[in-house]
Design a protein around this motif. Structure first.
Motif, PDB file in Angstrom:
ATOM      1  N   GLN A 299       0.823  -1.200   0.000  1.00 22.00           N
ATOM      2  CA  GLN A 299       0.000   0.000   0.000  1.00 22.00           C
ATOM      3  C   GLN A 299       0.863   1.258   0.000  1.00 22.00           C
ATOM      4  O   GLN A 299       0.510   2.251  -0.606  1.00 22.00           O
ATOM      5  CB  GLN A 299      -0.877  -0.044   1.247  1.00 22.00           C
ATOM      6  N   LYS A 300       2.019   1.154   0.628  1.00 22.84           N
ATOM      7  CA  LYS A 300       2.888   2.320   0.724  1.00 22.84           C
ATOM      8  C   LYS A 300       3.608   2.623  -0.591  1.00 22.84           C
ATOM      9  O   LYS A 300       4.178   3.677  -0.757  1.00 22.84           O
ATOM     10  CB  LYS A 300       3.914   2.108   1.831  1.00 22.84           C
ATOM     11  N   GLN A 301       3.606   1.618  -1.531  1.00 21.88           N
ATOM     12  CA  GLN A 301       4.329   1.801  -2.780  1.00 21.88           C
ATOM     13  C   GLN A 301       3.496   2.505  -3.851  1.00 21.88           C
ATOM     14  O   GLN A 301       4.013   2.866  -4.878  1.00 21.88           O
ATOM     15  CB  GLN A 301       4.777   0.426  -3.326  1.00 21.88           C
ATOM     16  N   GLY A 302       2.176   2.647  -3.664  1.00 21.50           N
ATOM     17  CA  GLY A 302       1.331   3.225  -4.713  1.00 21.50           C
ATOM     18  C   GLY A 302       1.446   4.737  -4.774  1.00 21.50           C
ATOM     19  O   GLY A 302       2.185   5.375  -4.032  1.00 21.50           O
ATOM     20  N   THR A 303       0.692   5.303  -5.735  1.00 25.10           N
ATOM     21  CA  THR A 303       0.651   6.755  -5.840  1.00 25.10           C
ATOM     22  C   THR A 303      -0.546   7.256  -5.058  1.00 25.10           C
ATOM     23  O   THR A 303      -1.374   6.481  -4.631  1.00 25.10           O
ATOM     24  CB  THR A 303       0.517   7.169  -7.314  1.00 25.10           C
ATOM     25  N   GLU A 304      -0.674   8.519  -4.964  1.00 21.88           N
ATOM     26  CA  GLU A 304      -1.770   9.067  -4.182  1.00 21.88           C
ATOM     27  C   GLU A 304      -3.105   8.821  -4.892  1.00 21.88           C
ATOM     28  O   GLU A 304      -3.242   9.144  -6.073  1.00 21.88           O
ATOM     29  CB  GLU A 304      -1.568  10.572  -4.010  1.00 21.88           C
ATOM     30  N   ALA A 305      -4.031   8.202  -4.217  1.00 17.10           N
ATOM     31  CA  ALA A 305      -5.352   7.947  -4.804  1.00 17.10           C
ATOM     32  C   ALA A 305      -6.300   7.568  -3.690  1.00 17.10           C
ATOM     33  O   ALA A 305      -5.881   7.292  -2.577  1.00 17.10           O
ATOM     34  CB  ALA A 305      -5.288   6.824  -5.825  1.00 17.10           C
ATOM     35  N   MET A 306      -7.565   7.548  -4.065  1.00 18.37           N
ATOM     36  CA  MET A 306      -8.558   7.117  -3.085  1.00 18.37           C
ATOM     37  C   MET A 306      -9.217   5.853  -3.602  1.00 18.37           C
ATOM     38  O   MET A 306      -9.444   5.706  -4.800  1.00 18.37           O
ATOM     39  CB  MET A 306      -9.612   8.197  -2.904  1.00 18.37           C
ATOM     40  N   ARG A 307      -9.484   4.927  -2.704  1.00 13.83           N
ATOM     41  CA  ARG A 307     -10.210   3.723  -3.078  1.00 13.83           C
ATOM     42  C   ARG A 307     -11.385   3.585  -2.123  1.00 13.83           C
ATOM     43  O   ARG A 307     -11.225   3.691  -0.914  1.00 13.83           O
ATOM     44  CB  ARG A 307      -9.297   2.501  -2.993  1.00 13.83           C
ATOM     45  N   TYR A 308     -12.539   3.372  -2.722  1.00 12.09           N
ATOM     46  CA  TYR A 308     -13.732   3.230  -1.887  1.00 12.09           C
ATOM     47  C   TYR A 308     -13.744   1.869  -1.208  1.00 12.09           C
ATOM     48  O   TYR A 308     -13.474   0.858  -1.831  1.00 12.09           O
ATOM     49  CB  TYR A 308     -15.004   3.388  -2.730  1.00 12.09           C
ATOM     50  N   GLY A 309     -14.051   1.877   0.041  1.00  8.75           N
ATOM     51  CA  GLY A 309     -14.216   0.632   0.767  1.00  8.75           C
ATOM     52  C   GLY A 309     -15.667   0.486   1.135  1.00  8.75           C
ATOM     53  O   GLY A 309     -16.530   1.194   0.604  1.00  8.75           O
ATOM     54  N   GLY A 310     -15.960  -0.454   2.010  1.00  6.36           N
ATOM     55  CA  GLY A 310     -17.333  -0.617   2.454  1.00  6.36           C
ATOM     56  C   GLY A 310     -17.820  -2.027   2.310  1.00  6.36           C
ATOM     57  O   GLY A 310     -17.130  -2.877   1.763  1.00  6.36           O
ATOM     58  N   ILE A 311     -19.002  -2.228   2.794  1.00  4.25           N
ATOM     59  CA  ILE A 311     -19.595  -3.565   2.731  1.00  4.25           C
ATOM     60  C   ILE A 311     -20.284  -3.744   1.378  1.00  4.25           C
ATOM     61  O   ILE A 311     -21.016  -2.874   0.920  1.00  4.25           O
ATOM     62  CB  ILE A 311     -20.603  -3.756   3.885  1.00  4.25           C
ATOM     63  N   ARG A 312     -19.992  -4.885   0.776  1.00  5.50           N
ATOM     64  CA  ARG A 312     -20.595  -5.199  -0.524  1.00  5.50           C
ATOM     65  C   ARG A 312     -21.646  -6.287  -0.284  1.00  5.50           C
ATOM     66  O   ARG A 312     -21.353  -7.343   0.278  1.00  5.50           O
ATOM     67  CB  ARG A 312     -19.499  -5.698  -1.464  1.00  5.50           C
ATOM     68  N   ILE A 313     -22.868  -6.009  -0.688  1.00  8.33           N
ATOM     69  CA  ILE A 313     -23.971  -6.958  -0.496  1.00  8.33           C
ATOM     70  C   ILE A 313     -24.442  -7.420  -1.862  1.00  8.33           C
ATOM     71  O   ILE A 313     -24.677  -6.598  -2.757  1.00  8.33           O
ATOM     72  CB  ILE A 313     -25.137  -6.301   0.276  1.00  8.33           C
ATOM     73  N   GLY A 314     -24.561  -8.715  -2.021  1.00  8.50           N
ATOM     74  CA  GLY A 314     -24.914  -9.206  -3.347  1.00  8.50           C
ATOM     75  C   GLY A 314     -25.826 -10.404  -3.321  1.00  8.50           C
ATOM     76  O   GLY A 314     -26.108 -10.989  -2.278  1.00  8.50           O
ATOM     77  N   VAL A 315     -26.259 -10.744  -4.509  1.00  6.53           N
ATOM     78  CA  VAL A 315     -27.110 -11.920  -4.669  1.00  6.53           C
ATOM     79  C   VAL A 315     -26.455 -12.836  -5.688  1.00  6.53           C
ATOM     80  O   VAL A 315     -25.872 -12.379  -6.676  1.00  6.53           O
ATOM     81  CB  VAL A 315     -28.540 -11.499  -5.092  1.00  6.53           C
ATOM     82  N   ASP A 316     -26.510 -14.119  -5.388  1.00  6.18           N
ATOM     83  CA  ASP A 316     -25.948 -15.115  -6.282  1.00  6.18           C
ATOM     84  C   ASP A 316     -27.044 -15.546  -7.262  1.00  6.18           C
ATOM     85  O   ASP A 316     -28.128 -15.974  -6.846  1.00  6.18           O
ATOM     86  CB  ASP A 316     -25.452 -16.309  -5.458  1.00  6.18           C
ATOM     87  N   LEU A 317     -26.782 -15.432  -8.554  1.00  9.34           N
ATOM     88  CA  LEU A 317     -27.814 -15.734  -9.553  1.00  9.34           C
ATOM     89  C   LEU A 317     -27.924 -17.223  -9.870  1.00  9.34           C
ATOM     90  O   LEU A 317     -28.937 -17.669 -10.413  1.00  9.34           O
ATOM     91  CB  LEU A 317     -27.531 -14.962 -10.849  1.00  9.34           C
TER      92      LEU A 317
END
Lengths: 156, 235
Positions: free
Chosen positions: B22-40
């Motif tokens: 993580q320390k090697q990347g460039t400056e950016a933002m990545r969205y986190g959060g809970i992902r809720i899904g349905v299996d088709l």
């Protein structure tokens, strides 16, 4: 990249999902296997019966020996609806009654074949006009070919 | 003990590596959060013969860069009608696991290609009703078998992809290899184990096709510290 991934997904879906239904290869019939024998001294001998009839009590219209002019072995069909069943054995103009009692249990043979009913703790009662004695060899009546009883006949 | 220490060291290293990268990347933002899904995939079961009525839901969250905690839950209602019996199976299942993204991501990119490990359990009830015992001499006997309740356990290995089609909306698939660890020794042996598949084998392969939505409550800022440090150095 998204298009590539969806292509991979489509190919994967097209190559999966093939199934085949295996067929039932096991014997399905459950009958009580009986053998008729006579004693010659201490040796027992298979006895070929001719013009003998066997039918279930309550099923007088249906011989289990139908079509058999002679036989030394016979398969008795146990009654799956009750814990006992009775048969009439007619030979040489004499009649004997055999009463089989057992405990019933349903067993899954396989999902291809379905369920069969087995009969455990086989017990036999009988009259002794032609029948000398009956030996229970195997108390489990199943779809196997194992002999269940030996019916000893009087020597004439 | 030495082996345990080795396993612990490797596990620790695996947990530390993402943080390091993580320390090697460039400056950016990545969205986190809970992902809720349905299996088709369970919905395909409605069109199979015999039909398998079910549904499955999945929930995952990135708890560390590239590492996802996953919960997968579902139910299955299965009826198999044959000439002499009708088999019923009704059950629910729950899977816990960890997925790991193993390809480098550009900062801000949410697509992942992952492998994962998990453990699963469930509870199901099976029965056969009616069961017809054929008898051509005395007449048929109609009875029933069960219901019998069972609780199986199995382990899973998985690999797949998740693609962000639109902002916070994901599609993806994964293949599962399932190893049956424990199935109660009750008769009759089940025809199917909900969540596992056909019970005749100790290994089964499954497939999920997931649509999911991420609730972006968390925003990760990558390399903010590094940039701040550089700015301080320039001053």
């Amino acid at each position: 990249m998204r298009a590539d991934l969806l292509l991979v997904l489509t190919v994967f879906l097209m190559t999966t999902g093939c199934q085949y239904a295996p067929k039932c290869l096991e014997p399905y019939d459950v009958t009580l296997h009986a053998r008729f024998v006579t004693l010659a001294g201490t040796q027992e001998k298979d006895t070929l019966l001719q013009n003998a009839d066997i039918y279930g009590i309550g099923r007088e219209d249906s011989l289990i020996t139908a079509g058999k002019e002679s036989f030394s072995k016979i398969d008795f069909p146990p009654d799956p609806n009750r814990n006992h069943c009775s048969f009439i054995f007619r030979y040489n103009g004499l009649y004997d009654t055999l009463v089989f009692s057992y405990l019933r249990s349903v067993r899954l043979l396989s999902y291809e074949c379905g369920y069969i009913q087995e009969y455990r703790n086989l017990k036999v009662e009988y009259t002794m006009h032609q029948i000398d004695s009956i030996a229970v060899v195997d108390t489990l009546i199943s779809n196997k070919d194992d002999e269940n009883i030996k019916i000893y006949l009087f020597r004439h | 003990m030495r082996i345990l220490r080795y396993i612990f060291s490797v596990t620790s290293l695996l947990l530390v590596l993402p943080a390091f990268s993580q320390k090697q990347g460039t400056e950016a933002m990545r969205y986190g959060g809970i992902r809720i899904g349905v299996d088709l995939v369970p919905f395909v079961g409605y069109f199979l013969t015999p039909p398998q009525k079910g549904a499955a839901f999945t929930m995952d969250a990135e708890f560390r860069d590239g590492w996802f905690a996953v919960i997968h839950a579902g139910y299955l209602n299965f009826n198999k009608e044959e000439a002499d019996y009708t088999y019923h199976n009704d059950g629910r299942y729950l899977k816990f696991g960890i997925n790991h993204n193993f390809v480098p991501r550009e900062p801000g990119e949410s697509e992942i290609i992952f492998w994962g490990l998990g453990i699963a359990t469930g509870v199901f009830t099976q029965s056969a009703d009616p069961v017809v015992v054929r008898n051509g001499y005395w007449g048929d006997y109609v009875t029933s078998v069960g219901p019998v309740k069972m609780r199986p356990f199995w382990a899973e290995m998985t690999a797949g992809i998740r693609v962000e089609m639109f902002r916070n909306f994901f599609m993806g698939w994964n293949v599962r290899g399932r190893f049956l660890l424990q199935l109660p020794n009750k008769t009759p042996e089940p025809y199917i184990v909900p969540g596992y598949g056909y019970a005749g084998k100790s290994f089964s392969v499954g497939f999920n096709y997931t649509l999911s939505f991420r609730i972006p409550y968390k925003i990760k800022v990558i390399e903010k510290k590094k940039k701040e440090t550089e700015e301080e150095e320039k001053k």
